[in-house]
Motif scaffolding. Structure first.
Motif, PDB file in Angstrom:
ATOM      1  N   GLU A  63       0.806  -1.273   0.059  1.00 10.54           N
ATOM      2  CA  GLU A  63      -0.041   0.140   0.008  1.00 10.54           C
ATOM      3  C   GLU A  63       0.811   1.129  -0.055  1.00 10.54           C
ATOM      4  O   GLU A  63       0.549   2.250  -0.531  1.00 10.54           O
ATOM      5  CB  GLU A  63      -0.861   0.102   0.935  1.00 10.54           C
ATOM      6  CG  GLU A  63      -1.815   1.051   1.113  1.00 10.54           C
ATOM      7  CD  GLU A  63      -2.827   1.064   2.217  1.00 10.54           C
ATOM      8  OE1 GLU A  63      -4.147   1.134   2.079  1.00 10.54           O
ATOM      9  OE2 GLU A  63      -2.568   1.174   3.468  1.00 10.54           O
ATOM     10  N   GLU A  66       2.139   1.730  -3.394  1.00 13.07           N
ATOM     11  CA  GLU A  66       0.858   2.651  -4.203  1.00 13.07           C
ATOM     12  C   GLU A  66       0.740   3.789  -3.909  1.00 13.07           C
ATOM     13  O   GLU A  66       0.539   4.687  -4.805  1.00 13.07           O
ATOM     14  CB  GLU A  66      -0.381   1.757  -3.984  1.00 13.07           C
ATOM     15  CG  GLU A  66      -0.498   0.475  -4.210  1.00 13.07           C
ATOM     16  CD  GLU A  66      -1.835  -0.392  -3.908  1.00 13.07           C
ATOM     17  OE1 GLU A  66      -2.567   0.192  -3.319  1.00 13.07           O
ATOM     18  OE2 GLU A  66      -1.745  -1.687  -4.251  1.00 13.07           O
ATOM     19  N   GLU A  69       3.555   5.887  -5.859  1.00 14.37           N
ATOM     20  CA  GLU A  69       3.186   5.847  -7.196  1.00 14.37           C
ATOM     21  C   GLU A  69       2.180   6.974  -7.601  1.00 14.37           C
ATOM     22  O   GLU A  69       2.277   7.630  -8.492  1.00 14.37           O
ATOM     23  CB  GLU A  69       2.682   4.348  -7.756  1.00 14.37           C
ATOM     24  CG  GLU A  69       2.095   4.420  -9.157  1.00 14.37           C
ATOM     25  CD  GLU A  69       3.365   4.698  -9.972  1.00 14.37           C
ATOM     26  OE1 GLU A  69       2.867   5.133 -11.221  1.00 14.37           O
ATOM     27  OE2 GLU A  69       4.278   4.680  -9.789  1.00 14.37           O
ATOM     28  N   GLN A  70       1.167   6.969  -6.491  1.00 15.49           N
ATOM     29  CA  GLN A  70       0.109   7.990  -6.607  1.00 15.49           C
ATOM     30  C   GLN A  70       0.639   9.418  -6.370  1.00 15.49           C
ATOM     31  O   GLN A  70       0.477  10.298  -7.345  1.00 15.49           O
ATOM     32  CB  GLN A  70      -0.824   7.798  -5.654  1.00 15.49           C
ATOM     33  CG  GLN A  70      -2.139   8.718  -5.767  1.00 15.49           C
ATOM     34  CD  GLN A  70      -3.127   8.439  -4.711  1.00 15.49           C
ATOM     35  OE1 GLN A  70      -3.189   7.246  -4.346  1.00 15.49           O
ATOM     36  NE2 GLN A  70      -3.685   9.454  -4.252  1.00 15.49           N
TER      37      GLN A  70
END
Length: 266
Positions: A63, A66, A69-70
């Motif tokens: 997570e 993620e 990356e966001q």
């Protein structure tokens, strides 16, 4: 012309120059404030994501990856927003030159329609682009003019839940051709923009941050101001008219005045 008349004429010119300088100063101040506003929201999203990571609110390493990356994607989109603003500023200050051409409006309208009709259809909006008189030519930078008109239509599409967008022309003022973009939406939507502030102390705000990042783009008001500045650099002007009082529903008209040109190719 006697000395008194000459002095009176010079005084009129000075007053006109002062008024133009005052208007330009007001526009610059508004432009700076709007630019700061536009960049604050994506920056808040970036800060919010990093706060979540630094506060160890990620459930697992996957997570956290993620979120990183966001944040990276949000940074790329933020850079795109900055590039759009800087590009117009460079043109305005002369560091980037425009390529002026004699352009037939029918061809410009064809390109604009190709760029916008799918967005309108996806929002169940009726887009009507009325073909101009073939004899109408304008003097402008082709790529910039097409981008400018398409961006304004795209902004209108983003503000509307239904209704019609109509693009037409008028040639009522000597040496200028007007492009009318009529939108069935309130003029106030072009003047207002909701500022998003993200207080990311709670994981429930993750969805909001993600939504803001995925749809990050310039607001209609900012696009209007950039288009206004760019069109003035090309010798034209851009105005917003509220015609709702003349209609049974909301009606906003964007009036793009472009320098008229004569085609000498024939």
């Amino acid at each position: 012309m006697n000395k008194y008349e000459q002095l009176e004429e010079e005084l009129k010119q000075v007053k006109l120059a002062y008024q133009m300088a005052a208007q330009m100063s007001e526009f610059k101040a508004s432009f700076l404030a709007r630019t700061s506003h536009e960049l604050r929201s994506p920056l808040s999203s970036l800060i919010g994501i990093h706060q979540l990571i630094l506060s160890d609110l990620c459930e697992n390493p996957q997570e956290e990856k993620e979120f990183i990356e966001q944040a990276y994607q949000s940074a790329l989109k933020l850079m795109k927003l900055i590039d759009e603003i800087v590009a117009v500023s460079k043109i305005e200050h002369g560091s980037t030159s425009l390529c002026f051409e004699t352009l037939q409006l029918t061809k410009i309208f064809h390109c604009v329609r190709q760029l916008t009709y799918l967005q309108a259809a996806n929002r169940n909006l009726k887009l009507t682009v009325t073909e101009p008189d073939p004899i109408l030519y304008v003097l402008a930078d082709r790529a910039r003019l097409i981008q400018l008109v398409a961006n304004l239509i795209d902004s209108g599409i983003s503000l509307m839940d239904g209704g019609e967008i109509e693009v037409t022309t008028a040639s009522n003022v000597p040496n200028f051709v007007d492009i009318h973009i009529d939108l069935q939406c309130s003029a106030n939507l072009w003047l207002d923009s909701k500022e998003t502030t993200n207080n990311c102390s709670d994981r429930n705000l993750l969805k909001e941050i993600d939504t803001n990042g995925s749809k990050m783009k310039l607001s209609p008001k900012m696009k209007f101001m950039l288009s206004q500045s760019l069109l003035e650099t090309m010798g034209g002007s851009l105005k917003l008219l509220d015609l709702s009082s003349q209609s049974s529903q909301y009606l906003t008209r964007l009036v793009l005045s472009c320098k008229k040109a004569i085609d000498y190719s024939n």
